[in-house]
Every structure is written in C-alpha cells, then in structure tokens.
Design a protein around this motif. Sequence first.
Motif, PDB file in Angstrom:
ATOM      1  N   GLY A  48       0.794  -1.188   0.583  1.00  0.00           N
ATOM      2  CA  GLY A  48      -0.342   0.540  -0.104  1.00  0.00           C
ATOM      3  C   GLY A  48       1.093   0.657   0.320  1.00  0.00           C
ATOM      4  N   THR A  49      -0.214   2.353  -0.418  1.00  0.00           N
ATOM      5  CA  THR A  49       0.976   3.415  -0.297  1.00  0.00           C
ATOM      6  C   THR A  49       0.344   4.128   0.846  1.00  0.00           C
ATOM      7  N   CYS A  50       2.195   5.026   1.791  1.00  0.00           N
ATOM      8  CA  CYS A  50       2.108   5.624   3.055  1.00  0.00           C
ATOM      9  C   CYS A  50       1.597   7.239   2.827  1.00  0.00           C
ATOM     10  N   ASP A  51       0.878   8.011   4.141  1.00  0.00           N
ATOM     11  CA  ASP A  51       0.963   8.976   4.102  1.00  0.00           C
ATOM     12  C   ASP A  51       2.436   9.632   4.499  1.00  0.00           C
ATOM     13  N   PRO A  52       2.814  10.532   3.134  1.00  0.00           N
ATOM     14  CA  PRO A  52       4.040  10.782   3.980  1.00  0.00           C
ATOM     15  C   PRO A  52       4.190  12.699   4.811  1.00  0.00           C
ATOM     16  N   VAL A  53       2.805  12.501   4.883  1.00  0.00           N
ATOM     17  CA  VAL A  53       2.636  13.797   5.504  1.00  0.00           C
ATOM     18  C   VAL A  53       1.836  13.790   6.892  1.00  0.00           C
TER      19      VAL A  53
END
Length: 263
Positions: A48-53
Amino acid sequence: MKKSLLTVLLITGLALNLLSNNPLYAAVKTKDAVLNKNLIVNGNGEQGTCDPVGNAVGSDIPDIPAWKTTGSFSILCYGASGFEFVNNQGTSVRVSGLPDANSPGPENRGQNLFFGGADRASSSASQLINLTDLASVIDAGKGGYDLGAWLGGYDTDLDNVLLSLDFLDRDGLSLGKTNIASPTPKERNNITGLLFKSTQGILPVGSRQVNVALNMNYVRGRVNDAYADKLSFVVTKVPEPSMNFGFLLGGVVLATLKLRKAL
C-alpha cells in the motif's frame, strides 16, 4: 410460475442485502489457511501507499490491499513529516514527532505502519480468514493460535488500539473472541512508539473462519494517533503429550507404596 420466480428473486435480494450490511461479511476475505504461517494478509501495511505527511483524509487515502476500512484508517510512512493547522483560537499549531526509524518499535519495520487517521474520529480495518482447510486439526482440539502485533501511540495521547479475533463457525456465528491492546502512555514512558503485545490459546472446536478487526480508538488531539505494525495470527498443531499426566501421577503413587512396603 412467474409469481414463484418473483418470490425467489425477492428472497435472494433480501439475503444479499442483509449480508452486504453485516460488518462481518463486509470484511475482506483472505486465502485458505495453512499451519505455521502468518494468516493475516498485508499485516505490516507494506502493500500500500503510505502517507508521507500524516494529514490524508477521505478520498486522499489510498486503498489498503486485503483490508476493509472505516473512517480515516490509513497507512503512515515511518518518518512522516507532520503538518501545521490552525486551532479554534486562530493559532497555528504543528503536528510533528510522528513515529520514525528511531522510535520504539519492531527491528525490521519496513517503511509503513497502520495509522488511526488524520481526523478526530475512531477508525478500523478488518479481514476474514478462511480456516476450512484446518478443520480436522481444529475439531480435534489441537488448533493452537498465536496472535501478536506491535501496537502503540503518540507521546501522552490516549488514542489506543485493540486488535481482536472473532472465531466463527461455518454459519458465521461467534464461538469465542480474544484480543490484545496497545500499551498505555505510561507503559510507553510517554514516548511515541510501539511495543510488542501477544496472546495465545486454542481455537474453539467448529471454527471455520476468523474475523480480524483492528480498531483505532480516538480519545483526544488533532489526529487519531493510534499505531499498529507487523500483525500476526499463526495456527499451529498442538503436539500430543508424551505421557498422560494422570497416568504418570498414578505410577509415582504406586511406586511410593511399594517402596514403603519393602521398608
């Protein structure tokens, strides 16, 4: 004939509607189970794509493979930068210090962890594991399980995690439950991070599926700072005892009596 067909269609439609609105059946179903292997799919959030913020909400949250989610449940990048917001008093406040590579947590933690979400609300994720292929082991009372995960939170915040298992029969009826909970801020020494929690037991006879639920419970703060990583549910075959305890105890008593008579 037409009336009968209409009746069947109405009943079928009603049944499907009931199932679709049942949170148990809304859970994502996983592949068939095998012994001695983690049965939770994508239990570390690496798929999955993680939230970098750390501020993604609503449609900005990417889908999380293998999980059915509610609220703003999402995947956070270790080392997410944090963000600023304006509070009710009109003051700019920065959210920072989110979990990173140096925070307490698993040694081989990868890049992602599960996150309660960037709003003031609780959230959850679930998946349904099929245990049919292990029926013979389970029904013999030899299906041992080990549930473990790294669970945690932020600083002194009280947002918390509950990872639970609901053991179900073939009809979806509950046969028993178990869970593990995240450490309190005091147990974390008021430090942002994750600690390992686990529990073990025997699967109830008749279990054919397990509903895995990861509940991220919001208490206070700008975001839901409940964290989880490396979820694991493993089923093992409990070994046969090498000797029956009652038989062994009886043998000791008999030997003692014989020794007394000999004296």
